[in-house]
Structures are given as structure tokens and as C-alpha cells.
Design a protein around this motif. Structure first.
Motif, short mmCIF file in Angstrom:
data_model
loop_
_atom_site.label_atom_id
_atom_site.label_comp_id
_atom_site.label_asym_id
_atom_site.label_seq_id
_atom_site.Cartn_x
_atom_site.Cartn_y
_atom_site.Cartn_z
N UNK A 62 -38.46 -27.09 -21.80
CA UNK A 62 -37.94 -26.15 -21.19
C UNK A 62 -37.46 -25.61 -19.94
N UNK A 63 -38.65 -26.69 -19.11
CA UNK A 63 -38.43 -27.01 -17.92
C UNK A 63 -37.46 -28.10 -16.88
N UNK A 64 -37.01 -28.82 -17.94
CA UNK A 64 -36.35 -29.75 -17.53
C UNK A 64 -35.22 -29.89 -16.47
N UNK A 65 -34.33 -29.00 -16.81
CA UNK A 65 -33.41 -29.08 -16.51
C UNK A 65 -33.10 -28.16 -14.78
N UNK A 66 -34.50 -27.43 -14.55
CA UNK A 66 -34.94 -26.72 -13.20
C UNK A 66 -34.72 -28.07 -11.48
N UNK A 67 -34.03 -27.47 -11.01
CA UNK A 67 -34.18 -28.09 -9.89
C UNK A 67 -35.10 -27.92 -8.68
N UNK A 122 -33.22 -22.70 -0.25
CA UNK A 122 -33.74 -23.87 0.44
C UNK A 122 -35.49 -24.09 0.04
N UNK A 123 -36.06 -23.19 -0.29
CA UNK A 123 -37.58 -23.55 -0.23
C UNK A 123 -37.67 -24.23 -2.15
N UNK A 124 -38.68 -24.92 -2.73
CA UNK A 124 -39.38 -25.79 -3.58
C UNK A 124 -39.27 -24.71 -4.46
N UNK A 125 -39.51 -25.19 -5.69
CA UNK A 125 -39.18 -24.37 -7.04
C UNK A 125 -39.68 -24.84 -7.77
#
Length: 194
Positions: free
Chosen positions: A38-43, A49-52
Motif C-alpha cells: 500500500x505504501x511502497x510507492x509513497x515519495x 519539500x517536507x518529509x512524507x
């Protein structure tokens, strides 16, 4: 393990603990894989510019799964225990603590069967004697399980241990405890005769 001054019941093969470990391993692996999918493609960095923080979810899920396996592995390594000497009854109902219950505090040691499960149950004397280990909430996990089936009977005892965690017949087990217990301790076998 036995000797002239002490006995300890032999433990049975840890089938229940191994099956719990297997179920946990399968469930945790599936949960980690699902979260990763579910979350592997999250940048790792947002457009601003903030941390995701969503990029860290798979790592946190893996950490939670690793921490969650610790009690399961400890229950396999620190199995239930029943032993006795002329001073005390030694009981480990779960994996957390080993209780040393001096015979002066033990009022009754019984074997009971509730809904097909056999238990060794221990009742302590009420009094000012505070020697030994006082059973706390974690030490009563088996007793709470027993109370779900028969709260009236379970409420009269202080500690319980599952008999399926040990090898041997009830008669031999009770005889071995009775050999070390003083006369004022009631030793009872309430199991149906087989």
C-alpha cells in the motif's frame, strides 16, 4: 528434574507455543507485505519539500511486527513450571515471572477440569505472612482464562497452571507435590477418574 530435596514436573512438548509462533509469523508477514504494497510507492519528500510520513509506514510496521514477536518467543523459551521443595511451591503460570510460594502461605493445591481443560489451581492463605512472591495481574493470565468458563470456582483461587503443559498423570503429579507439602496444606484431585 527431581532429587531428594526437590521435584520439578517435566514439561511437555511446546506444541501450543510453536503453533502460536507460526500463526504470528504468518499474520505478521502478511500484514507487513500488505502495508508495504500500500505504501511502497509513497515519495519520501512531498511536493512542498517536507518529509512524507507515509513513506515511513512500512518501516514502522516492520518494527511493530519485530517487537510483537518478543512475547511469543519468550513464551516458547520460558515455559510454565511447577516445582517444590520442603520450603516452597514454585510456579510459573506464564512466561513473565516464577512465583515462589512458601508452604506457610499455601492453603490448597487442587486439580480441576473445566470445559475439558485441566488445571492445577492454588489458593493462598489470607494473613500477615508476606514471604515469597505475591501473584500479580500478569501471573493470573491462566486464572483469568479459567474464570471465563467458571468465574465462581476460579474466584476462590489465586494462581492457575494448565496441566497440558506438563508430562505425566495427575495422580503422580499430585503425589510428588504431597510428598513436600506440610500436613496443613489441602491437596485435592477433583479430576474425573479415567
Amino acid at each position: 528434574m527431581a532429587g531428594p530435596s526437590r521435584i520439578e514436573w517435566r514439561r511437555s512438548f511446546p506444541a501450543r507455543s510453536l503453533s502460536t509462533l507460526a500463526w504470528y509469523a504468518v499474520s505478521a508477514t502478511l500484514a507487513v507485505m500488505l502495508v508495504r504494497a500500500l505504501f511502497a510507492d509513497e515519495p519520501s519528500v512531498l511536493d512542498s519539500g517536507d518529509h512524507n510520513p507515509l513513506a515511513d509506514v512500512p518501516t514502522w510496521m516492520l518494527a511493530v511486527a519485530c517487537v510483537g514477536v518478543v512475547p511469543v518467543v519468550l513464551s516458547l523459551a520460558r515455559r510454565p513450571r511447577v516445582g517444590a521443595n520442603h520450603f516452597a511451591l514454585t510456579v510459573r503460570p506464564g512466561w513473565i515471572r516464577t512465583l515462589v510460594l512458601p508452604w506457610s502461605r499455601v492453603a490448597e493445591v487442587s486439580m480441576v477440569e473445566i470445559e475439558g481443560e485441566r488445571y492445577l489451581v492454588i489458593r493462598l492463605r489470607a494473613g500477615l505472612d508476606t514471604t515469597g512472591t505475591n501473584p500479580a495481574w500478569p501471573d493470573r493470565s491462566v486464572l483469568r482464562e479459567l474464570a471465563k468458563s467458571d468465574a465462581r470456582r476460579a474466584g476462590t483461587y489465586d494462581v492457575a497452571v494448565r496441566l497440558r503443559d506438563f508430562v505425566g498423570g495427575p495422580e503422580g503429579q499430585m503425589t510428588s507435590l504431597a510428598a513436600f507439602a506440610p500436613d496443613e496444606v489441602r491437596i485435592k484431585n477433583h479430576l474425573p477418574s479415567s
